[in-house]
Design an enzyme around this catalytic site. Sequence first.
Site, PDB file in Angstrom:
ATOM      1  N   SER A  67       0.815  -1.221   0.000  1.00 27.77           N
ATOM      2  CA  SER A  67       0.000   0.000   0.000  1.00 27.77           C
ATOM      3  C   SER A  67       0.845   1.265   0.000  1.00 27.77           C
ATOM      4  CB  SER A  67      -0.877  -0.007   1.250  1.00 27.77           C
ATOM      5  OG  SER A  67      -0.025  -0.050   2.394  1.00 27.77           O
ATOM      6  N   CYS A  68       2.173   1.093   0.025  1.00 24.80           N
ATOM      7  CA  CYS A  68       3.000   2.292   0.164  1.00 24.80           C
ATOM      8  C   CYS A  68       3.872   2.608  -1.050  1.00 24.80           C
ATOM      9  CB  CYS A  68       3.860   2.169   1.416  1.00 24.80           C
ATOM     10  SG  CYS A  68       2.883   2.101   2.913  1.00 24.80           S
ATOM     11  N   PHE A  69       4.827   1.737  -1.369  1.00 26.18           N
ATOM     12  CA  PHE A  69       5.797   2.072  -2.419  1.00 26.18           C
ATOM     13  C   PHE A  69       5.120   2.469  -3.736  1.00 26.18           C
ATOM     14  CE2 PHE A  69       8.887   1.488   0.480  1.00 26.18           C
ATOM     15  CZ  PHE A  69       9.710   0.376   0.454  1.00 26.18           C
TER      16      PHE A  69
END
Length: 421
Positions: free
Chosen positions: A263-265
Amino acid sequence: MKISIIGTGYVGAVTGTCLAELGHQVIFVGRDQKKLDLINSGNSPIFEPGLEQLLRKNQERITTTTDLDDAIRKTELTFICVGTPSQDDGSIDLQQIRDVSITIGKSLGSDNYYHTIIVKSTVLPGTTETLILPLLERESEKKAFVDFGLASNPEFLKEGTAVDDFFRTDRVVIGVNDQKTNEILEKLYRPLNVPIFTTTIRTSELIKYASNAFLATKISFANEIGNLCKKMGIDSYEVFQGVGLDSRISPHFFRSGIGFGGSCFPKDVRALIAHARDLGIEPQVLDAVMRTNEDQPAQMLGLLKRHLDISGKTIGILGLSFKPDSDDIRESRAIPIIEALRKEGAIIIAFDPVSMDNFKQLFPDIRYAKTVYDVLHSDAILIVTEWKEFEDLDYRGKIVIDGRRISKAREEAAIYEGVCW
Ligand code: UDX
Protein backbone atom coordinates in the site's frame (compact mmCIF):
# COMPACT_ATOMS: atom_id res chain seq x y z
CA MET A 1 -0.54 12.12 27.99
CA LYS A 2 -4.10 11.81 26.73
CA ILE A 3 -3.92 11.03 23.03
CA SER A 4 -6.58 10.59 20.35
CA ILE A 5 -5.83 8.59 17.20
CA ILE A 6 -8.00 9.31 14.17
CA GLY A 7 -8.07 6.26 11.91
CA THR A 8 -7.82 2.58 12.89
CA GLY A 9 -6.07 1.35 9.77
CA TYR A 10 -2.46 0.26 9.72
CA VAL A 11 -0.80 3.46 10.88
CA GLY A 12 -3.45 4.37 13.46
CA ALA A 13 -3.85 0.92 15.02
CA VAL A 14 -0.10 0.38 15.44
CA THR A 15 0.73 3.94 16.55
CA GLY A 16 -2.11 4.08 19.10
CA THR A 17 -1.41 0.68 20.60
CA CYS A 18 2.33 1.35 20.87
CA LEU A 19 1.71 4.73 22.52
CA ALA A 20 -0.55 2.98 25.05
CA GLU A 21 2.33 0.57 25.68
CA LEU A 22 4.45 3.65 26.48
CA GLY A 23 1.88 4.46 29.19
CA HIS A 24 -0.37 6.99 27.46
CA GLN A 25 -4.17 7.09 27.59
CA VAL A 26 -5.33 6.43 24.03
CA ILE A 27 -8.74 7.06 22.41
CA PHE A 28 -9.15 5.46 18.97
CA VAL A 29 -11.54 7.43 16.76
CA GLY A 30 -13.07 5.63 13.80
CA ARG A 31 -16.15 5.48 11.58
CA ASP A 32 -16.25 1.68 11.40
CA GLN A 33 -17.96 0.50 14.62
CA LYS A 34 -16.99 -3.10 13.85
CA LYS A 35 -13.31 -2.20 14.01
CA LEU A 36 -13.84 -0.24 17.22
CA ASP A 37 -15.70 -3.21 18.75
CA LEU A 38 -12.75 -5.43 17.86
CA ILE A 39 -10.40 -3.04 19.66
CA ASN A 40 -12.77 -2.82 22.66
CA SER A 41 -12.70 -6.61 22.96
CA GLY A 42 -8.89 -6.72 22.73
CA ASN A 43 -8.80 -7.96 19.13
CA SER A 44 -6.60 -6.33 16.50
CA PRO A 45 -8.51 -4.67 13.64
CA ILE A 46 -5.62 -5.59 11.31
CA PHE A 47 -3.41 -8.62 10.69
CA GLU A 48 -0.09 -7.63 12.28
CA PRO A 49 2.15 -9.97 14.30
CA GLY A 50 2.33 -8.97 18.00
CA LEU A 51 -0.23 -6.17 17.83
CA GLU A 52 -3.11 -8.09 19.45
CA GLN A 53 -1.02 -9.07 22.47
CA LEU A 54 -0.01 -5.45 22.96
CA LEU A 55 -3.60 -4.30 22.57
CA ARG A 56 -4.75 -6.76 25.25
CA LYS A 57 -1.87 -5.87 27.57
CA ASN A 58 -2.83 -2.17 27.43
CA GLN A 59 -6.60 -2.57 27.39
CA GLU A 60 -7.14 -0.36 30.48
CA ARG A 61 -5.46 2.57 28.72
CA ILE A 62 -7.38 2.20 25.47
CA THR A 63 -10.91 3.36 24.62
CA THR A 64 -12.69 3.95 21.33
CA THR A 65 -15.31 6.33 19.93
CA THR A 66 -16.94 7.42 16.70
CA ASP A 67 -17.31 10.91 18.20
CA LEU A 68 -14.25 12.90 17.05
CA ASP A 69 -15.38 16.07 18.81
CA ASP A 70 -15.63 14.27 22.14
CA ALA A 71 -12.21 12.67 21.63
CA ILE A 72 -10.63 16.08 20.96
CA ARG A 73 -12.12 17.46 24.16
CA LYS A 74 -10.81 14.55 26.22
CA THR A 75 -7.23 14.61 24.89
CA GLU A 76 -4.17 16.89 24.58
CA LEU A 77 -2.71 15.42 21.36
CA THR A 78 -4.43 14.15 18.24
CA PHE A 79 -2.73 12.03 15.57
CA ILE A 80 -4.30 12.22 12.11
CA CYS A 81 -3.82 8.70 10.71
CA VAL A 82 -6.52 8.58 8.05
CA GLY A 83 -5.96 7.05 4.61
CA THR A 84 -4.67 9.04 1.62
CA PRO A 85 -5.44 6.60 -1.20
CA SER A 86 -4.26 6.95 -4.80
CA GLN A 87 -6.40 8.54 -7.50
CA ASP A 88 -6.28 7.36 -11.12
CA ASP A 89 -3.75 10.02 -12.10
CA GLY A 90 -1.40 8.92 -9.29
CA SER A 91 -2.15 11.93 -7.09
CA ILE A 92 -3.51 11.26 -3.62
CA ASP A 93 -7.10 11.66 -2.42
CA LEU A 94 -7.19 14.14 0.47
CA GLN A 95 -10.92 13.96 1.20
CA GLN A 96 -10.51 12.20 4.55
CA ILE A 97 -7.79 14.66 5.53
CA ARG A 98 -10.09 17.55 4.63
CA ASP A 99 -13.04 16.10 6.57
CA VAL A 100 -11.15 15.48 9.81
CA SER A 101 -9.38 18.86 9.63
CA ILE A 102 -12.76 20.62 9.49
CA THR A 103 -14.16 18.60 12.41
CA ILE A 104 -11.01 19.06 14.51
CA GLY A 105 -11.09 22.79 13.73
CA LYS A 106 -14.66 23.06 14.98
CA SER A 107 -13.73 21.27 18.22
CA LEU A 108 -10.69 23.47 18.77
CA GLY A 109 -12.93 26.48 18.26
CA SER A 110 -15.24 25.55 21.12
CA ASP A 111 -12.52 24.44 23.52
CA ASN A 112 -10.21 26.55 25.64
CA TYR A 113 -7.42 24.05 26.09
CA TYR A 114 -4.14 24.05 24.14
CA HIS A 115 -4.24 21.09 21.77
CA THR A 116 -1.61 19.66 19.45
CA ILE A 117 -2.49 18.16 16.05
CA ILE A 118 0.03 15.74 14.54
CA VAL A 119 -0.20 14.62 10.92
CA LYS A 120 1.00 10.99 10.59
CA SER A 121 -0.91 10.19 7.38
CA THR A 122 1.35 10.19 4.31
CA VAL A 123 0.74 13.56 2.65
CA LEU A 124 2.72 15.37 -0.02
CA PRO A 125 5.02 18.19 1.04
CA GLY A 126 3.07 21.38 1.68
CA THR A 127 -0.23 19.64 2.48
CA THR A 128 -0.18 20.35 6.21
CA GLU A 129 0.61 24.05 5.74
CA THR A 130 -1.56 24.75 2.69
CA LEU A 131 -4.60 22.52 3.36
CA ILE A 132 -4.80 21.34 6.98
CA LEU A 133 -3.59 24.52 8.72
CA PRO A 134 -5.98 26.92 6.91
CA LEU A 135 -8.94 24.59 7.58
CA LEU A 136 -8.06 24.32 11.29
CA GLU A 137 -7.67 28.12 11.59
CA ARG A 138 -10.84 28.86 9.60
CA GLU A 139 -13.02 26.46 11.60
CA SER A 140 -11.52 27.28 15.00
CA GLU A 141 -10.94 31.01 14.42
CA LYS A 142 -7.66 30.37 16.24
CA LYS A 143 -4.01 30.70 15.24
CA ALA A 144 -1.77 27.73 14.61
CA PHE A 145 1.46 27.65 16.61
CA VAL A 146 -0.16 30.15 19.05
CA ASP A 147 -3.52 28.77 20.16
CA PHE A 148 -2.88 25.21 19.04
CA GLY A 149 0.07 23.12 17.94
CA LEU A 150 0.52 21.48 14.54
CA ALA A 151 3.21 19.09 13.34
CA SER A 152 4.14 16.46 10.79
CA ASN A 153 5.40 13.13 12.15
CA PRO A 154 5.61 10.54 9.35
CA GLU A 155 5.72 6.81 10.09
CA PHE A 156 8.18 4.30 8.64
CA LEU A 157 6.42 1.12 9.76
CA LYS A 158 6.71 -2.01 7.60
CA GLU A 159 3.81 -4.46 7.49
CA GLY A 160 4.69 -7.67 9.32
CA THR A 161 7.24 -5.97 11.64
CA ALA A 162 5.35 -2.76 12.47
CA VAL A 163 5.35 -3.11 16.27
CA ASP A 164 9.08 -3.73 16.32
CA ASP A 165 9.58 -0.91 13.79
CA PHE A 166 7.76 1.51 16.15
CA PHE A 167 9.93 0.76 19.18
CA ARG A 168 13.21 0.17 17.34
CA THR A 169 12.88 2.75 14.57
CA ASP A 170 16.13 4.15 13.12
CA ARG A 171 14.80 7.65 13.71
CA VAL A 172 11.73 9.65 14.61
CA VAL A 173 11.14 12.54 12.21
CA ILE A 174 9.41 15.60 13.65
CA GLY A 175 8.28 18.43 11.37
CA VAL A 176 7.48 21.59 13.37
CA ASN A 177 7.33 25.32 12.86
CA ASP A 178 7.27 26.25 16.57
CA GLN A 179 9.26 25.37 19.68
CA LYS A 180 6.31 24.43 21.93
CA THR A 181 5.08 21.68 19.58
CA ASN A 182 8.66 20.47 19.19
CA GLU A 183 9.02 20.11 22.96
CA ILE A 184 5.74 18.22 23.28
CA LEU A 185 6.73 15.71 20.57
CA GLU A 186 10.29 15.32 21.85
CA LYS A 187 8.87 14.53 25.29
CA LEU A 188 6.48 11.99 23.74
CA TYR A 189 9.20 10.10 21.84
CA ARG A 190 12.11 10.49 24.28
CA PRO A 191 11.32 7.13 26.01
CA LEU A 192 12.02 5.33 22.71
CA ASN A 193 15.63 6.42 23.08
CA VAL A 194 16.20 6.71 19.32
CA PRO A 195 17.53 9.63 17.23
CA ILE A 196 14.94 12.40 16.81
CA PHE A 197 15.38 14.37 13.60
CA THR A 198 13.65 17.75 13.93
CA THR A 199 13.01 19.82 10.83
CA THR A 200 10.31 21.96 9.21
CA ILE A 201 6.85 20.58 8.49
CA ARG A 202 7.17 20.39 4.71
CA THR A 203 10.69 18.93 4.92
CA SER A 204 9.36 16.20 7.19
CA GLU A 205 6.58 15.44 4.70
CA LEU A 206 9.13 15.12 1.90
CA ILE A 207 11.44 12.91 4.01
CA LYS A 208 8.65 10.34 4.09
CA TYR A 209 8.24 10.30 0.31
CA ALA A 210 11.95 10.46 -0.43
CA SER A 211 12.59 7.53 1.95
CA ASN A 212 9.98 5.29 0.34
CA ALA A 213 10.94 6.39 -3.16
CA PHE A 214 14.60 5.60 -2.51
CA LEU A 215 13.82 2.15 -1.08
CA ALA A 216 11.69 1.46 -4.16
CA THR A 217 14.56 2.72 -6.34
CA LYS A 218 16.96 0.30 -4.63
CA ILE A 219 14.59 -2.58 -5.42
CA SER A 220 14.11 -1.61 -9.08
CA PHE A 221 17.87 -1.12 -9.41
CA ALA A 222 18.42 -4.57 -7.93
CA ASN A 223 15.90 -5.99 -10.41
CA GLU A 224 17.53 -4.27 -13.38
CA ILE A 225 20.96 -5.57 -12.39
CA GLY A 226 19.24 -8.85 -11.57
CA ASN A 227 17.92 -9.16 -15.12
CA LEU A 228 21.47 -8.62 -16.38
CA CYS A 229 22.67 -11.31 -13.95
CA LYS A 230 20.06 -13.72 -15.29
CA LYS A 231 21.27 -13.25 -18.86
CA MET A 232 24.90 -13.74 -17.79
CA GLY A 233 24.38 -16.68 -15.43
CA ILE A 234 25.43 -14.65 -12.37
CA ASP A 235 23.70 -14.80 -8.96
CA SER A 236 22.27 -11.33 -8.21
CA TYR A 237 22.11 -12.11 -4.49
CA GLU A 238 25.86 -12.68 -4.45
CA VAL A 239 26.37 -9.50 -6.43
CA PHE A 240 24.45 -7.43 -3.90
CA GLN A 241 26.15 -9.14 -0.99
CA GLY A 242 29.38 -7.69 -2.38
CA VAL A 243 27.83 -4.34 -3.30
CA GLY A 244 26.16 -4.02 0.09
CA LEU A 245 29.43 -4.31 1.99
CA ASP A 246 30.16 -0.76 0.92
CA SER A 247 28.99 1.29 3.92
CA ARG A 248 27.90 4.05 1.53
CA ILE A 249 25.44 1.57 -0.02
CA SER A 250 24.29 -0.90 2.77
CA PRO A 251 22.99 -4.39 1.95
CA HIS A 252 19.34 -3.64 2.70
CA PHE A 253 16.49 -3.67 0.16
CA PHE A 254 18.50 -5.28 -2.63
CA ARG A 255 16.48 -8.50 -2.76
CA SER A 256 15.91 -8.81 -6.51
CA GLY A 257 12.98 -10.77 -7.90
CA ILE A 258 9.52 -9.87 -9.15
CA GLY A 259 9.27 -6.36 -7.70
CA PHE A 260 7.62 -4.37 -4.95
CA GLY A 261 3.95 -4.18 -4.04
CA GLY A 262 1.96 -3.09 -1.01
CA SER A 263 0.00 0.00 0.00
CA CYS A 264 3.00 2.29 0.16
CA PHE A 265 5.80 2.07 -2.42
CA PRO A 266 3.65 2.03 -5.59
CA LYS A 267 1.28 4.69 -4.25
CA ASP A 268 4.00 6.98 -2.87
CA VAL A 269 6.23 6.80 -5.96
CA ARG A 270 3.27 7.51 -8.25
CA ALA A 271 2.19 10.42 -6.04
CA LEU A 272 5.69 11.89 -6.10
CA ILE A 273 5.80 11.52 -9.90
CA ALA A 274 2.45 13.32 -10.25
CA HIS A 275 3.58 16.02 -7.80
CA ALA A 276 6.88 16.56 -9.62
CA ARG A 277 5.06 16.90 -12.95
CA ASP A 278 2.65 19.41 -11.36
CA LEU A 279 5.74 21.41 -10.45
CA GLY A 280 7.05 21.16 -14.03
CA ILE A 281 9.77 18.61 -13.22
CA GLU A 282 10.04 15.39 -15.30
CA PRO A 283 10.90 12.70 -12.67
CA GLN A 284 12.94 10.43 -14.94
CA VAL A 285 14.44 8.29 -12.17
CA LEU A 286 11.13 7.69 -10.40
CA ASP A 287 9.42 7.01 -13.69
CA ALA A 288 11.99 4.34 -14.49
CA VAL A 289 11.55 2.84 -11.02
CA MET A 290 7.84 2.29 -11.70
CA ARG A 291 8.32 1.04 -15.28
CA THR A 292 10.97 -1.47 -14.15
CA ASN A 293 8.66 -2.64 -11.38
CA GLU A 294 5.68 -3.01 -13.70
CA ASP A 295 7.76 -5.03 -16.21
CA GLN A 296 9.37 -7.37 -13.67
CA PRO A 297 6.54 -9.92 -13.19
CA ALA A 298 6.67 -10.64 -16.94
CA GLN A 299 10.19 -12.02 -16.44
CA MET A 300 8.56 -14.90 -14.56
CA LEU A 301 6.19 -15.78 -17.41
CA GLY A 302 9.06 -15.62 -19.89
CA LEU A 303 11.07 -18.12 -17.86
CA LEU A 304 8.09 -20.45 -17.45
CA LYS A 305 7.52 -20.52 -21.21
CA ARG A 306 11.08 -21.77 -21.70
CA HIS A 307 9.99 -25.02 -20.07
CA LEU A 308 6.26 -25.32 -20.65
CA ASP A 309 3.51 -24.46 -23.10
CA ILE A 310 1.24 -22.73 -20.55
CA SER A 311 -2.12 -23.12 -22.31
CA GLY A 312 -4.31 -25.73 -20.57
CA LYS A 313 -1.61 -26.52 -17.99
CA THR A 314 -2.14 -26.28 -14.23
CA ILE A 315 0.14 -23.60 -12.76
CA GLY A 316 0.57 -23.48 -8.98
CA ILE A 317 1.05 -20.14 -7.22
CA LEU A 318 2.84 -20.07 -3.87
CA GLY A 319 2.06 -16.77 -2.15
CA LEU A 320 -0.57 -14.09 -2.86
CA SER A 321 0.10 -11.35 -0.28
CA PHE A 322 2.49 -8.55 -1.28
CA LYS A 323 5.00 -9.77 1.32
CA PRO A 324 5.22 -12.48 3.99
CA ASP A 325 3.63 -12.02 7.46
CA SER A 326 0.87 -9.87 5.95
CA ASP A 327 -2.63 -10.58 4.61
CA ASP A 328 -2.40 -7.45 2.45
CA ILE A 329 -2.75 -8.06 -1.30
CA ARG A 330 -2.64 -4.41 -2.38
CA GLU A 331 -0.47 -4.14 -5.51
CA SER A 332 0.77 -7.69 -4.86
CA ARG A 333 2.91 -9.00 -7.72
CA ALA A 334 0.60 -12.04 -7.76
CA ILE A 335 -2.04 -9.86 -9.43
CA PRO A 336 -0.27 -9.13 -12.76
CA ILE A 337 1.17 -12.68 -12.80
CA ILE A 338 -2.24 -14.33 -12.44
CA GLU A 339 -3.79 -11.93 -14.97
CA ALA A 340 -1.07 -12.88 -17.50
CA LEU A 341 -1.45 -16.63 -16.81
CA ARG A 342 -5.19 -16.39 -17.38
CA LYS A 343 -4.62 -14.66 -20.72
CA GLU A 344 -2.37 -17.59 -21.67
CA GLY A 345 -5.15 -20.08 -20.87
CA ALA A 346 -3.55 -21.59 -17.77
CA ILE A 347 -5.51 -23.36 -15.02
CA ILE A 348 -4.44 -21.64 -11.80
CA ILE A 349 -4.31 -23.09 -8.29
CA ALA A 350 -3.07 -20.73 -5.62
CA PHE A 351 -2.12 -20.91 -1.95
CA ASP A 352 -1.33 -18.32 0.68
CA PRO A 353 -1.24 -18.89 4.46
CA VAL A 354 -3.43 -15.86 5.32
CA SER A 355 -4.51 -13.75 2.33
CA MET A 356 -6.65 -16.13 0.22
CA ASP A 357 -9.94 -14.65 1.42
CA ASN A 358 -8.75 -11.17 0.41
CA PHE A 359 -7.53 -12.48 -2.93
CA LYS A 360 -10.86 -14.25 -3.64
CA GLN A 361 -12.48 -10.79 -3.69
CA LEU A 362 -10.27 -9.94 -6.67
CA PHE A 363 -10.05 -13.35 -8.35
CA PRO A 364 -13.13 -15.40 -7.43
CA ASP A 365 -12.68 -17.66 -10.46
CA ILE A 366 -9.29 -19.28 -9.83
CA ARG A 367 -8.77 -22.38 -7.68
CA TYR A 368 -7.58 -21.97 -4.09
CA ALA A 369 -5.67 -24.85 -2.55
CA LYS A 370 -6.95 -26.35 0.71
CA THR A 371 -3.37 -27.06 1.74
CA VAL A 372 -0.04 -25.90 0.37
CA TYR A 373 0.63 -29.46 -0.82
CA ASP A 374 -2.22 -29.24 -3.37
CA VAL A 375 -0.14 -26.64 -5.25
CA LEU A 376 2.80 -29.05 -5.53
CA HIS A 377 0.77 -31.33 -7.86
CA SER A 378 0.76 -28.62 -10.58
CA ASP A 379 2.57 -28.83 -13.91
CA ALA A 380 4.75 -25.96 -12.72
CA ILE A 381 5.07 -23.84 -9.56
CA LEU A 382 5.60 -20.07 -9.34
CA ILE A 383 6.93 -18.70 -6.04
CA VAL A 384 5.50 -15.19 -5.59
CA THR A 385 5.77 -14.47 -1.83
CA GLU A 386 8.61 -15.72 0.36
CA TRP A 387 6.59 -17.18 3.25
CA LYS A 388 8.95 -19.07 5.60
CA GLU A 389 6.87 -22.24 5.38
CA PHE A 390 7.66 -22.54 1.67
CA GLU A 391 11.21 -23.45 2.76
CA ASP A 392 9.80 -26.71 4.22
CA LEU A 393 8.21 -28.05 1.03
CA ASP A 394 9.43 -30.94 -1.12
CA TYR A 395 10.30 -29.55 -4.58
CA ARG A 396 11.92 -32.70 -5.95
CA GLY A 397 10.85 -33.48 -9.52
CA LYS A 398 9.11 -30.12 -9.88
CA ILE A 399 9.36 -27.26 -12.36
CA VAL A 400 9.82 -24.14 -10.23
CA ILE A 401 10.07 -20.48 -11.31
CA ASP A 402 11.17 -18.57 -8.22
CA GLY A 403 10.48 -14.85 -7.87
CA ARG A 404 11.48 -14.63 -4.20
CA ARG A 405 14.51 -16.87 -3.59
CA ILE A 406 13.36 -19.94 -1.72
CA SER A 407 16.66 -21.83 -1.26
CA LYS A 408 15.02 -25.26 -0.76
CA ALA A 409 13.41 -24.97 -4.17
CA ARG A 410 16.72 -23.89 -5.67
CA GLU A 411 18.41 -26.97 -4.20
CA GLU A 412 15.76 -29.57 -5.00
CA ALA A 413 13.63 -28.67 -8.02
CA ALA A 414 14.13 -30.77 -11.18
CA ILE A 415 13.86 -27.64 -13.31
CA TYR A 416 14.52 -24.38 -11.47
CA GLU A 417 14.64 -20.80 -12.69
CA GLY A 418 15.36 -17.87 -10.36
CA VAL A 419 14.01 -14.63 -11.85
CA CYS A 420 17.27 -12.77 -11.23
CA TRP A 421 19.67 -15.59 -10.41
C1 UDX B 1 7.22 0.11 3.28
C2 UDX B 1 8.44 0.76 3.94
O1 UDX B 1 9.44 -0.21 4.11
C3 UDX B 1 8.05 1.38 5.26
O2 UDX B 1 9.16 2.07 5.82
C4 UDX B 1 6.93 2.39 5.05
O3 UDX B 1 6.52 2.96 6.23
C5 UDX B 1 5.76 1.71 4.37
O4 UDX B 1 6.16 1.09 3.17
P1 UDX B 1 5.89 -2.17 3.51
O5 UDX B 1 5.26 -1.74 2.24
O6 UDX B 1 5.06 -2.65 4.62
O7 UDX B 1 6.81 -0.95 4.08
O8 UDX B 1 6.88 -3.37 3.15
P2 UDX B 1 8.40 -3.55 2.70
O9 UDX B 1 9.01 -4.56 3.59
O10 UDX B 1 9.05 -2.27 2.55
O11 UDX B 1 8.22 -4.24 1.25
C6 UDX B 1 7.61 -3.54 0.22
C7 UDX B 1 7.65 -4.38 -1.05
O12 UDX B 1 8.99 -4.43 -1.55
C8 UDX B 1 7.20 -5.83 -0.87
O13 UDX B 1 6.45 -6.23 -1.99
C9 UDX B 1 8.52 -6.61 -0.84
O14 UDX B 1 8.37 -7.93 -1.32
C10 UDX B 1 9.38 -5.78 -1.79
N1 UDX B 1 10.83 -5.87 -1.54
C11 UDX B 1 11.32 -5.40 -0.34
C12 UDX B 1 11.67 -6.39 -2.53
O15 UDX B 1 11.24 -6.80 -3.60
N2 UDX B 1 13.02 -6.43 -2.28
C13 UDX B 1 13.56 -5.97 -1.11
O16 UDX B 1 14.78 -6.03 -0.95
C14 UDX B 1 12.69 -5.44 -0.10
